[in-house]
Design a protein around this motif. Structure first.
Motif, mmCIF file in Angstrom:
data_model
loop_
_atom_site.group_PDB
_atom_site.id
_atom_site.type_symbol
_atom_site.label_atom_id
_atom_site.label_comp_id
_atom_site.label_asym_id
_atom_site.label_seq_id
_atom_site.Cartn_x
_atom_site.Cartn_y
_atom_site.Cartn_z
ATOM 1 N N ALA A 135 -17.212 3.643 -13.312
ATOM 2 C CA ALA A 135 -17.143 1.997 -13.397
ATOM 3 C C ALA A 135 -16.719 2.430 -14.744
ATOM 4 O O ALA A 135 -14.986 0.755 -15.479
ATOM 5 C CB ALA A 135 -18.349 0.891 -13.517
ATOM 6 N N MET A 136 -16.886 2.847 -15.657
ATOM 7 C CA MET A 136 -16.452 3.057 -17.391
ATOM 8 C C MET A 136 -14.287 2.936 -17.543
ATOM 9 O O MET A 136 -14.044 2.823 -17.962
ATOM 10 C CB MET A 136 -16.792 3.543 -18.566
ATOM 11 C CG MET A 136 -18.467 3.424 -18.208
ATOM 12 S SD MET A 136 -19.643 4.104 -19.545
ATOM 13 C CE MET A 136 -18.119 5.339 -20.734
ATOM 14 N N GLU A 138 -12.884 3.167 -14.794
ATOM 15 C CA GLU A 138 -12.205 1.527 -14.301
ATOM 16 C C GLU A 138 -11.591 0.268 -15.344
ATOM 17 O O GLU A 138 -10.418 -0.312 -15.235
ATOM 18 C CB GLU A 138 -12.765 1.302 -12.922
ATOM 19 C CG GLU A 138 -12.534 1.808 -11.776
ATOM 20 C CD GLU A 138 -10.654 1.798 -10.961
ATOM 21 O OE1 GLU A 138 -10.203 1.659 -11.441
ATOM 22 O OE2 GLU A 138 -10.990 2.941 -10.984
ATOM 23 N N GLU A 139 -12.613 0.712 -16.032
ATOM 24 C CA GLU A 139 -12.345 -0.615 -17.211
ATOM 25 C C GLU A 139 -11.304 -0.119 -18.249
ATOM 26 O O GLU A 139 -10.533 -1.004 -18.474
ATOM 27 C CB GLU A 139 -13.558 -1.031 -17.248
ATOM 28 C CG GLU A 139 -14.197 -1.902 -18.505
ATOM 29 C CD GLU A 139 -13.207 -3.249 -17.833
ATOM 30 O OE1 GLU A 139 -12.350 -4.467 -18.651
ATOM 31 O OE2 GLU A 139 -13.945 -4.117 -17.144
ATOM 32 N N LYS A 142 -8.051 -0.281 -16.629
ATOM 33 C CA LYS A 142 -7.802 -2.459 -16.915
ATOM 34 C C LYS A 142 -6.901 -3.419 -17.776
ATOM 35 O O LYS A 142 -6.289 -3.454 -17.212
ATOM 36 C CB LYS A 142 -9.114 -3.099 -15.792
ATOM 37 C CG LYS A 142 -9.261 -2.349 -14.614
ATOM 38 C CD LYS A 142 -10.480 -3.529 -13.959
ATOM 39 C CE LYS A 142 -10.853 -3.141 -12.407
ATOM 40 N NZ LYS A 142 -11.748 -3.543 -11.788
ATOM 41 N N SER A 143 -7.979 -2.495 -18.350
ATOM 42 C CA SER A 143 -8.103 -3.198 -19.830
ATOM 43 C C SER A 143 -6.455 -2.630 -20.794
ATOM 44 O O SER A 143 -5.784 -2.781 -22.013
ATOM 45 C CB SER A 143 -8.884 -2.884 -21.041
ATOM 46 O OG SER A 143 -9.194 -1.269 -21.114
#
Length: 156
Positions: A135-136, A138-139, A142-143
């Motif tokens: 999840a980290m 993926e963040e 995205k950012s």
């Protein structure tokens, strides 16, 4: 960048000096063009502005932003290369993919021989840790564009 023009009070050939409290150059119908064999230099004690209704284009073999004066008085021109944002985004995305695949492989496919000689197996208690890592990642993916890519400066 090795050529430095002589000061106006030292230069011995023909030159025109225009000195006034304010100068305005305006072309009503067409363009203002500046041309020089060696250097065009602009100096100010204040700020330097370019305003354009359309694009601001700089076309050169090499563009150097910034310089630093050293203790011995020499000048060091910008040394850090600019990054091409789209290519960097693709590289970061590929790197994140590789780390995610490695994380998933460690979670599900890696086993070890413990000190007793037994092979370890998947531990369901580790699933949350691996999911948090993914999840980290993926963040980060995205950012990247919104945090790292300029919306106003574009490179070739």
């Amino acid at each position: 960048m090795n050529f430095t023009p002589k000061d106006t009070n030292v230069y011995n050939d023909n030159q025109i000096i225009i000195n006034s409290d304010r100068l305005i150059f305006n072309a009503k119908q067409d363009s203002i063009l500046f041309s020089s064999d060696k250097v065009i230099g602009f100096n100010t004690n204040g700020s330097f502005h370019f305003d354009s209704e359309k694009n601001f284009i700089v076309n050169s073999n090499k563009i150097v932003l910034g310089l630093k004066n050293t203790a011995d008085g020499s000048i060091i021109y910008g040394q850090e290369p600019a990054i091409l944002g789209n290519q960097m985004e693709e590289f970061i995305s590929d790197l994140i993919d590789a780390i995610q695949h490695l994380t998933e492989d460690i979670e599900t496919k890696v086993s070890f021989i413990d000190s007793s000689g037994y092979e370890t197996a998947f531990n369901p208690n580790n699933k949350l840790a691996f999911q948090t890592t993914i999840a980290m990642l993926e963040e980060l993916r995205k950012s990247f564009a919104s945090k790292c890519k300029s919306q106003t400066v574009l490179l070739k």
